[in-house]
Design a protein around this motif. Structure first.
Motif, PDB file in Angstrom:
ATOM      1  N   SER A   1      36.445  -9.081  26.233  1.00 46.54           N
ATOM      2  CA  SER A   1      35.067  -9.327  26.662  1.00 46.54           C
ATOM      3  C   SER A   1      34.133  -8.731  25.627  1.00 46.54           C
ATOM      4  CB  SER A   1      34.806  -8.701  28.029  1.00 46.54           C
ATOM      5  OG  SER A   1      34.900  -7.281  27.934  1.00 46.54           O
ATOM      6  N   LEU A   2      32.857  -9.022  25.766  1.00 43.17           N
ATOM      7  CA  LEU A   2      31.872  -8.418  24.869  1.00 43.17           C
ATOM      8  C   LEU A   2      31.891  -6.905  25.018  1.00 43.17           C
ATOM      9  CD1 LEU A   2      29.542  -8.497  22.883  1.00 43.17           C
ATOM     10  CD2 LEU A   2      28.023  -9.163  24.747  1.00 43.17           C
ATOM     11  N   GLY A   3      32.003  -6.422  26.258  1.00 42.15           N
ATOM     12  CA  GLY A   3      32.021  -4.981  26.494  1.00 42.15           C
ATOM     13  C   GLY A   3      33.185  -4.275  25.840  1.00 42.15           C
ATOM     14  N   SER A   4      34.287  -4.985  25.603  1.00 38.47           N
ATOM     15  CA  SER A   4      35.460  -4.356  24.983  1.00 38.47           C
ATOM     16  C   SER A   4      35.205  -3.981  23.523  1.00 38.47           C
ATOM     17  CB  SER A   4      36.663  -5.291  25.077  1.00 38.47           C
ATOM     18  OG  SER A   4      36.489  -6.438  24.256  1.00 38.47           O
ATOM     19  N   LEU A   5      34.124  -4.499  22.936  1.00 42.22           N
ATOM     20  CA  LEU A   5      33.778  -4.174  21.551  1.00 42.22           C
ATOM     21  C   LEU A   5      32.606  -3.200  21.464  1.00 42.22           C
ATOM     22  CD1 LEU A   5      34.086  -7.721  19.930  1.00 42.22           C
ATOM     23  CD2 LEU A   5      35.711  -5.839  19.793  1.00 42.22           C
ATOM     24  N   SER A   6      32.302  -2.542  22.564  1.00 37.78           N
ATOM     25  CA  SER A   6      31.128  -1.655  22.604  1.00 37.78           C
ATOM     26  C   SER A   6      31.252  -0.474  21.649  1.00 37.78           C
ATOM     27  CB  SER A   6      30.899  -1.153  24.030  1.00 37.78           C
ATOM     28  OG  SER A   6      32.026  -0.429  24.487  1.00 37.78           O
TER      29      SER A   6
ATOM     30  N   HIS B   1      17.333 -10.463  17.970  1.00 35.30           N
ATOM     31  CA  HIS B   1      16.836 -10.260  19.337  1.00 35.30           C
ATOM     32  C   HIS B   1      17.845 -10.772  20.351  1.00 35.30           C
ATOM     33  CE1 HIS B   1      13.868  -9.985  22.593  1.00 35.30           C
ATOM     34  NE2 HIS B   1      14.341 -11.161  22.984  1.00 35.30           N
ATOM     35  N   TRP B   2      18.371 -11.984  20.105  1.00 33.49           N
ATOM     36  CA  TRP B   2      19.359 -12.549  21.026  1.00 33.49           C
ATOM     37  C   TRP B   2      20.610 -11.693  21.080  1.00 33.49           C
ATOM     38  CZ3 TRP B   2      24.237 -14.245  19.494  1.00 33.49           C
ATOM     39  CH2 TRP B   2      25.019 -14.788  20.521  1.00 33.49           C
ATOM     40  N   ALA B   3      21.125 -11.275  19.921  1.00 32.17           N
ATOM     41  CA  ALA B   3      22.374 -10.513  19.862  1.00 32.17           C
ATOM     42  C   ALA B   3      22.254  -9.172  20.570  1.00 32.17           C
ATOM     43  CB  ALA B   3      22.777 -10.308  18.402  1.00 32.17           C
ATOM     44  N   VAL B   4      21.177  -8.455  20.334  1.00 29.98           N
ATOM     45  CA  VAL B   4      20.995  -7.151  20.980  1.00 29.98           C
ATOM     46  C   VAL B   4      20.834  -7.330  22.487  1.00 29.98           C
ATOM     47  CG1 VAL B   4      19.423  -5.178  21.198  1.00 29.98           C
ATOM     48  CG2 VAL B   4      20.072  -6.022  18.928  1.00 29.98           C
ATOM     49  N   THR B   5      20.127  -8.373  22.899  1.00 32.96           N
ATOM     50  CA  THR B   5      19.965  -8.636  24.332  1.00 32.96           C
ATOM     51  C   THR B   5      21.315  -8.894  24.993  1.00 32.96           C
ATOM     52  OG1 THR B   5      17.755  -9.565  23.994  1.00 32.96           O
ATOM     53  CG2 THR B   5      18.886 -10.174  26.025  1.00 32.96           C
ATOM     54  N   ARG B   6      22.181  -9.665  24.330  1.00 35.52           N
ATOM     55  CA  ARG B   6      23.513  -9.944  24.898  1.00 35.52           C
ATOM     56  C   ARG B   6      24.319  -8.670  25.051  1.00 35.52           C
ATOM     57  NH1 ARG B   6      25.918 -12.235  27.225  1.00 35.52           N
ATOM     58  NH2 ARG B   6      27.351 -13.814  26.482  1.00 35.52           N
ATOM     59  N   CYS B   7      24.242  -7.784  24.058  1.00 40.63           N
ATOM     60  CA  CYS B   7      24.974  -6.514  24.137  1.00 40.63           C
ATOM     61  C   CYS B   7      24.437  -5.642  25.271  1.00 40.63           C
ATOM     62  CB  CYS B   7      24.875  -5.762  22.816  1.00 40.63           C
ATOM     63  SG  CYS B   7      25.780  -6.533  21.449  1.00 40.63           S
ATOM     64  N   ARG B   8      23.139  -5.578  25.409  1.00 42.53           N
ATOM     65  CA  ARG B   8      22.549  -4.761  26.478  1.00 42.53           C
ATOM     66  C   ARG B   8      22.906  -5.317  27.848  1.00 42.53           C
ATOM     67  NH1 ARG B   8      16.650  -3.943  23.474  1.00 42.53           N
ATOM     68  NH2 ARG B   8      17.341  -2.269  22.050  1.00 42.53           N
ATOM     69  N   GLU B   9      22.960  -6.635  27.957  1.00 39.03           N
ATOM     70  CA  GLU B   9      23.377  -7.241  29.227  1.00 39.03           C
ATOM     71  C   GLU B   9      24.821  -6.875  29.557  1.00 39.03           C
ATOM     72  OE1 GLU B   9      20.507 -11.243  29.085  1.00 39.03           O
ATOM     73  OE2 GLU B   9      22.626 -11.344  28.499  1.00 39.03           O
ATOM     74  N   ALA B  10      25.620  -6.616  28.504  1.00 39.87           N
ATOM     75  CA  ALA B  10      27.017  -6.215  28.712  1.00 39.87           C
ATOM     76  C   ALA B  10      27.155  -4.716  28.936  1.00 39.87           C
ATOM     77  CB  ALA B  10      27.864  -6.635  27.514  1.00 39.87           C
ATOM     78  N   GLY B  11      26.035  -3.986  28.887  1.00 42.49           N
ATOM     79  CA  GLY B  11      26.052  -2.572  29.247  1.00 42.49           C
ATOM     80  C   GLY B  11      26.140  -1.587  28.103  1.00 42.49           C
ATOM     81  N   PHE B  12      25.838  -2.020  26.880  1.00 38.25           N
ATOM     82  CA  PHE B  12      25.889  -1.063  25.769  1.00 38.25           C
ATOM     83  C   PHE B  12      24.852  -1.392  24.703  1.00 38.25           C
ATOM     84  CE2 PHE B  12      28.578  -4.527  24.341  1.00 38.25           C
ATOM     85  CZ  PHE B  12      28.394  -4.585  22.969  1.00 38.25           C
ATOM     86  N   GLU B  13      24.516  -0.383  23.924  1.00 40.95           N
ATOM     87  CA  GLU B  13      23.615  -0.529  22.785  1.00 40.95           C
ATOM     88  C   GLU B  13      24.474  -0.671  21.536  1.00 40.95           C
ATOM     89  OE1 GLU B  13      19.785  -1.025  21.272  1.00 40.95           O
ATOM     90  OE2 GLU B  13      20.377  -0.705  23.371  1.00 40.95           O
ATOM     91  N   PRO B  14      24.375  -1.770  20.798  1.00 42.10           N
ATOM     92  CA  PRO B  14      25.271  -1.977  19.651  1.00 42.10           C
ATOM     93  C   PRO B  14      24.992  -0.999  18.514  1.00 42.10           C
ATOM     94  CG  PRO B  14      23.568  -3.659  19.691  1.00 42.10           C
ATOM     95  CD  PRO B  14      23.426  -2.887  20.971  1.00 42.10           C
ATOM     96  N   ASP B  15      26.069  -0.527  17.902  1.00 41.20           N
ATOM     97  CA  ASP B  15      25.981   0.343  16.733  1.00 41.20           C
ATOM     98  C   ASP B  15      25.885  -0.555  15.501  1.00 41.20           C
ATOM     99  OD1 ASP B  15      26.202   2.219  14.739  1.00 41.20           O
ATOM    100  OD2 ASP B  15      28.310   2.719  15.134  1.00 41.20           O
ATOM    101  N   VAL B  16      24.670  -0.935  15.136  1.00 41.05           N
ATOM    102  CA  VAL B  16      24.457  -1.880  14.035  1.00 41.05           C
ATOM    103  C   VAL B  16      24.443  -1.112  12.721  1.00 41.05           C
ATOM    104  CG1 VAL B  16      22.973  -3.660  13.071  1.00 41.05           C
ATOM    105  CG2 VAL B  16      23.104  -3.361  15.559  1.00 41.05           C
ATOM    106  N   ARG B  17      25.506  -1.277  11.940  1.00 40.67           N
ATOM    107  CA  ARG B  17      25.624  -0.573  10.666  1.00 40.67           C
ATOM    108  C   ARG B  17      25.353  -1.478   9.464  1.00 40.67           C
ATOM    109  NH1 ARG B  17      30.932   3.366  11.361  1.00 40.67           N
ATOM    110  NH2 ARG B  17      30.565   3.952  13.547  1.00 40.67           N
ATOM    111  N   PHE B  18      25.358  -2.768   9.697  1.00 39.15           N
ATOM    112  CA  PHE B  18      25.155  -3.715   8.604  1.00 39.15           C
ATOM    113  C   PHE B  18      24.116  -4.749   9.041  1.00 39.15           C
ATOM    114  CE2 PHE B  18      29.600  -2.415   8.959  1.00 39.15           C
ATOM    115  CZ  PHE B  18      29.778  -1.738   7.759  1.00 39.15           C
ATOM    116  N   GLU B  19      23.121  -5.005   8.180  1.00 41.87           N
ATOM    117  CA  GLU B  19      22.059  -5.956   8.482  1.00 41.87           C
ATOM    118  C   GLU B  19      21.906  -6.930   7.321  1.00 41.87           C
ATOM    119  OE1 GLU B  19      18.399  -4.482  10.348  1.00 41.87           O
ATOM    120  OE2 GLU B  19      19.219  -2.480  10.116  1.00 41.87           O
ATOM    121  N   THR B  20      22.050  -8.214   7.604  1.00 35.60           N
ATOM    122  CA  THR B  20      21.863  -9.232   6.577  1.00 35.60           C
ATOM    123  C   THR B  20      21.724 -10.603   7.228  1.00 35.60           C
ATOM    124  OG1 THR B  20      22.884 -10.353   4.666  1.00 35.60           O
ATOM    125  CG2 THR B  20      24.381  -9.441   6.309  1.00 35.60           C
TER     126      THR B  20
END
Length: 295
Positions: free
Chosen positions: A187-192, A207-226
């Motif tokens: 699940s998405l949560g399994s990659l939290s 915006h969409w990606a972070v919203t999906r992660c928050r809906e799954a119950g976690f704040e994503p650890d974004v280490r790479f942006e491109t």
């Protein structure tokens, strides 16, 4: 009667924001642009610009003029399309802007179709993200834009632009290859707990990606942006990050990382200015893209 050339300069100022930007776009000296707009003010008989710090902004009367100018230019584009339809051979240049995955997966094949069927049509392609390309389309820097829209993040829809849907692109969860026996994420949560690669802050995809992660119950650890989705794929392949990837990334070859289908799709569409959709070059480009998608 007001001078159309000067009216177009006023319109350019509205879209580009500064006299220097107008001058650079049209290869004029800033002093020449300023002089032309001063002459337009004399023709109209009311102030059209007012200073705001070191910049200028359009007055209410200037905004009225620009609205009428837009209508005149739209009608002239319709006239151009009518003339082009009256000819037997499709010629001239069409300027296209496309976001990365569409530029890689769709544009080359569409160009092949256009070259075979309309050899005298010159197509100029620029890689540009929609949030930059669409204002440039309004400013007449491009004739057609390939754009994307993520679910829950509707883009601005200016009245002077027309959209045509191309296809819906499924979005998938990509698990990092960090073991000898890669598995689909449960699940998405399994990659939290994993690091993530995402597009930069402020983009619709982010915006969409972070919203999906928050809906799954976690704040994503974004280490790479491109914005480079090929780099997203590489980071996932090397086990450095999890990612959300659209199916268009894999067009023409098999996925190289474990993927789980999400219930979301991004919308891929083309955009032109009003009055331009009937131009034979635009019709040909859109038809070539539709045929490419259908293959």
């Amino acid at each position: 009667m007001f001078d159309l050339h000067r009216l177009r300069l006023l319109r350019e100022l509205k879209h580009r924001g500064t006299l220097a930007a107008v001058a650079a776009a049209l290869s004029y000296a800033p002093s020449s642009v300023s002089q032309q707009l001063s002459q337009l003010e004399a023709e109209v008989g009311v102030p059209l610009l007012e200073p705001v710090g070191r910049r200028v902004r359009l007055t209410e009367q200037a905004e009225i003029l620009v609205a009428h100018t837009e209508a005149v230019l739209e009608r002239l584009e319709r006239a151009e399309a009518d003339i082009a339809r009256s000819l037997t051979d499709l010629t001239g240049t069409v300027r296209v802007a496309s976001f990365q995955t569409a530029a890689l997966a769709l544009v080359p094949a569409a160009l092949g179709l256009l070259r075979a069927e309309h050899p005298h049509l010159r197509v100029h392609v620029t890689h540009m993200e929609p949030e930059v390309a669409l204002p440039a389309l309004q400013a007449r820097d491009f004739d057609l834009v390939l754009a994307e829209e993520y679910p829950g993040v509707p883009g601005r829809r200016p009245a002077d632009l027309e959209q045509e849907d191309l296809f819906a692109d499924p979005l998938r969860l990509a698990a990092p290859l960090d073991s000898a026996a890669p598995r689909l994420p449960a699940s998405l949560g399994s990659l939290s707990d994993h690091p993530w690669v995402m597009e930069p802050e402020g983009t619709p995809a982010r915006h969409w990606a972070v919203t999906r992660c928050r809906e799954a119950g976690f704040e994503p650890d974004v280490r790479f942006e491109t914005t480079d989705l090929l780099l997203h794929v590489r980071l996932v392949e090397e086990g450095h990050a999890a990612a959300f990837l659209p199916d268009l990334v894999w067009r023409g070859h098999s996925p190289t990382v474990p993927l789980r289908r999400l219930p979301d799709e991004r919308r891929v569409f083309t955009v032109v200015r009003k009055g331009r959709s009937g131009h034979p070059a635009i019709v040909a480009c859109r038809e070539a893209l539709r045929r490419t998608v259908a293959v």
